[in-house]
Design a protein around this motif. Structure first.
Motif, short mmCIF file in Angstrom:
data_model
loop_
_atom_site.label_atom_id
_atom_site.label_comp_id
_atom_site.label_asym_id
_atom_site.label_seq_id
_atom_site.Cartn_x
_atom_site.Cartn_y
_atom_site.Cartn_z
N ALA A 38 -20.05 21.73 -52.37
CA ALA A 38 -21.12 21.00 -51.68
C ALA A 38 -22.15 20.47 -52.67
O ALA A 38 -22.62 19.32 -52.54
N LEU A 39 -22.49 21.28 -53.66
CA LEU A 39 -23.46 20.86 -54.68
C LEU A 39 -22.92 19.69 -55.50
O LEU A 39 -23.64 18.73 -55.78
N PHE A 40 -21.64 19.75 -55.86
CA PHE A 40 -21.04 18.63 -56.61
C PHE A 40 -21.04 17.35 -55.79
O PHE A 40 -21.35 16.28 -56.30
N THR A 41 -20.69 17.46 -54.52
CA THR A 41 -20.68 16.28 -53.66
C THR A 41 -22.06 15.62 -53.61
O THR A 41 -22.18 14.40 -53.74
N ARG A 42 -23.09 16.45 -53.45
CA ARG A 42 -24.47 15.92 -53.43
C ARG A 42 -24.85 15.33 -54.78
O ARG A 42 -25.47 14.26 -54.85
#
Length: 103
Positions: A38-42
């Motif tokens: 999720a952090l990478f996507t953001r």
């Protein structure tokens, strides 16, 4: 001999602790992986012009874009994994008084 004077006692306790920590480590790994994803996507949406992150086999993406995405993803996953592993070990030490892994 072990620290208590009984041969093998410490190594058995360390093995038992490792075995008991495995399910905790597995669960923390799954949660950490989901958080890192999720952090990478953001992060990619913030630096990658808002599009989905490129895959290495995306023909329409440049080498530069693919390699930057891979480096960013690797850095995020490694950092989250280290934080989750360390936090789990600290939590185990607080609960049990021993460090998982026997060291």
């Amino acid at each position: 001999m072990s620290a208590r004077g009984l041969p093998g006692r410490r190594s058995r306790a360390a093995r038992r602790q490792k075995i008991l920590y495995r399910p905790v480590g597995l669960l923390l790994g799954l949660v950490g992986g989901a958080a890192a994803s999720a952090l990478f996507t953001r992060a990619w949406k913030a630096v990658g012009r808002g599009s989905d992150a490129p895959d290495a086999l995306d023909e329409g993406r440049s080498w530069r874009e693919v390699l930057i995405a891979a480096a960013l993803q690797g850095a995020i996953f490694a950092t989250v994994r280290a934080a989750v592993d360390r936090g789990g070990a600290v939590g185990v030490r607080r609960l049990t008084g021993t460090w998982p892994g026997g060291s």
